[in-house]
Design a protein around this motif. Structure first.
Motif, mmCIF file in Angstrom:
data_model
loop_
_atom_site.group_PDB
_atom_site.id
_atom_site.type_symbol
_atom_site.label_atom_id
_atom_site.label_comp_id
_atom_site.label_asym_id
_atom_site.label_seq_id
_atom_site.Cartn_x
_atom_site.Cartn_y
_atom_site.Cartn_z
ATOM 1 N N VAL A 102 -23.100 6.446 -2.864
ATOM 2 C CA VAL A 102 -22.466 7.482 -2.042
ATOM 3 C C VAL A 102 -23.488 8.128 -1.111
ATOM 4 C CG1 VAL A 102 -21.318 9.733 -2.111
ATOM 5 C CG2 VAL A 102 -20.623 7.938 -3.702
ATOM 6 N N ILE A 103 -24.658 8.452 -1.633
ATOM 7 C CA ILE A 103 -25.705 9.086 -0.823
ATOM 8 C C ILE A 103 -26.136 8.168 0.318
ATOM 9 C CG2 ILE A 103 -28.107 9.856 -0.868
ATOM 10 C CD1 ILE A 103 -27.568 10.885 -3.720
ATOM 11 N N VAL A 104 -26.315 6.884 0.034
ATOM 12 C CA VAL A 104 -26.728 5.931 1.063
ATOM 13 C C VAL A 104 -25.664 5.818 2.150
ATOM 14 C CG1 VAL A 104 -27.197 3.495 1.507
ATOM 15 C CG2 VAL A 104 -28.252 4.619 -0.452
ATOM 16 N N LEU A 105 -24.406 5.743 1.746
ATOM 17 C CA LEU A 105 -23.322 5.636 2.733
ATOM 18 C C LEU A 105 -23.284 6.837 3.658
ATOM 19 C CD1 LEU A 105 -20.413 4.224 0.511
ATOM 20 C CD2 LEU A 105 -21.743 2.990 2.220
ATOM 21 N N VAL A 106 -23.471 8.032 3.085
ATOM 22 C CA VAL A 106 -23.443 9.244 3.902
ATOM 23 C C VAL A 106 -24.690 9.342 4.767
ATOM 24 C CG1 VAL A 106 -23.435 11.775 3.817
ATOM 25 C CG2 VAL A 106 -21.962 10.475 2.274
ATOM 26 N N ARG A 107 -25.843 9.035 4.187
ATOM 27 C CA ARG A 107 -27.111 9.190 4.905
ATOM 28 C C ARG A 107 -27.221 8.253 6.093
ATOM 29 N NH1 ARG A 107 -30.521 13.175 6.026
ATOM 30 N NH2 ARG A 107 -32.699 12.511 6.121
ATOM 31 N N PHE A 108 -26.663 7.059 5.975
ATOM 32 C CA PHE A 108 -26.727 6.097 7.075
ATOM 33 C C PHE A 108 -25.518 6.203 8.003
ATOM 34 C CE2 PHE A 108 -29.843 4.273 4.257
ATOM 35 C CZ PHE A 108 -30.799 3.770 5.119
ATOM 36 N N GLY A 109 -24.701 7.210 7.796
ATOM 37 C CA GLY A 109 -23.598 7.457 8.701
ATOM 38 C C GLY A 109 -22.437 6.492 8.599
ATOM 39 N N LEU A 110 -22.349 5.750 7.510
ATOM 40 C CA LEU A 110 -21.260 4.789 7.342
ATOM 41 C C LEU A 110 -19.953 5.476 6.948
ATOM 42 C CD1 LEU A 110 -23.224 1.982 5.478
ATOM 43 C CD2 LEU A 110 -22.664 2.115 7.912
ATOM 44 N N VAL A 111 -20.064 6.647 6.350
ATOM 45 C CA VAL A 111 -18.881 7.402 5.958
ATOM 46 C C VAL A 111 -19.264 8.876 5.875
ATOM 47 C CG1 VAL A 111 -19.323 7.240 3.468
ATOM 48 C CG2 VAL A 111 -16.970 7.463 4.283
ATOM 49 N N THR A 112 -18.280 9.745 6.069
ATOM 50 C CA THR A 112 -18.530 11.186 5.994
ATOM 51 C C THR A 112 -18.076 11.727 4.647
ATOM 52 O OG1 THR A 112 -16.363 11.727 6.932
ATOM 53 C CG2 THR A 112 -18.199 11.408 8.479
ATOM 54 N N ILE A 113 -18.563 12.910 4.333
ATOM 55 C CA ILE A 113 -18.167 13.546 3.070
ATOM 56 C C ILE A 113 -16.668 13.824 3.060
ATOM 57 C CG2 ILE A 113 -18.434 15.628 1.656
ATOM 58 C CD1 ILE A 113 -21.353 15.706 2.494
#
Length: 251
Positions: A174-185
């Protein structure tokens, strides 16, 4: 072309050296553990033996199974013990080619994912196995004398360890997806109902066909998903180009 070729060959040589060091570390730990291979397997089988009726023993249907199964278990333990060094070798090979902000995020993620995977295995061994095996033993008809095969038990244990280890990696994903902009919170919050359904589907496929083990995998998966969303809030969103350039220039 000669410079590119030399650079490519030097990278291959370094990769070979790193792999040899990692393999050597696992082999050295394995050799040190070999005298206690039988004890290590007994420790792995302890949750099942506690749940079975007193005096019940496991069986080995193969001729060489009593030798090879403890060896496999010992190799698995040796790999886990040597895992920090193995990951260090992987990090030492990759790190020179990363930007500063990638290094700052990469190393904590490697450490966190390793710790979480081991925690997942520990949770499975110390808590899940005892509950599942006790439930199965209580549910079994009294006219049956259980005699589990050690090879099938090892296969079951590895499947469960992998399932819970990967499940505990959810916060990192989840952190990687958010940090790389692939998905928002916000998108992650909207996906909660689908995640819950998916967690129970995965638990039904991976774990034994009993409600207890399915719940004990699905519920932590959902809780870890929420933990990942919470951690992503503190870490922040994707790195902007300006932040990346500023960080790399400073280093």
């Amino acid at each position: 072309m000669s410079e590119q070729t030399e650079s490519f060959i030097s990278h291959l040589v370094e990769l070979r050296d790193r792999l040899l060091r990692a393999v050597a570390a696992v082999v050295i730990v394995f050799i040190c553990l070999m005298p206690w291979a039988a004890d290590i397997y007994d420790l792995l089988a302890r949750p099942l033996m506690i749940a079975l009726p007193e005096g019940t023993k496991m069986i080995a249907t193969g001729v060489v199974t009593p030798f090879f199964v403890p060896i496999k278990v010992t190799m698995m333990v040796a790999f886990l013990i040597a895992l920090p060094y193995v990951l260090y070798q992987a990090w030492a090979f990759v790190a020179p080619g990363l930007y500063a902000h990638e290094k700052r995020l990469g190393l904590p993620l490697i450490i966190a994912s390793t710790v979480l995977f081991v925690l997942g295995m520990a949770f499975c061994y110390t808590f899940v196995f005892g509950v599942v095996f006790h439930f199965i033993a209580e549910f079994a008809p009294k006219s049956i004398t259980p005699a589990p095969d050690i090879e099938q038990y090892l296969s079951f244990v590895l499947t469960m360890f992998t399932a819970f280890g990967v499940t505990f990696e959810v916060p990192v994903v989840v952190i990687v997806l958010v940090r790389f902009g692939l998905v928002t919170i916000e998108k992650l919050k909207e996906a909660r109902p689908y995640v819950i359904v998916g967690a129970f589907v995965v638990a039904a496929v991976v774990t034994p066909p009993d409600v207890v083990s399915q719940l004990m995998l699905a519920i932590p998966l959902c809780l870890l998903y929420e933990l990942g969303i919470l951690a992503a809030r503190f870490i922040g969103g994707p790195v902007t180009r300006e932040e990346s350039d500023r960080t790399d220039t400073a280093v």
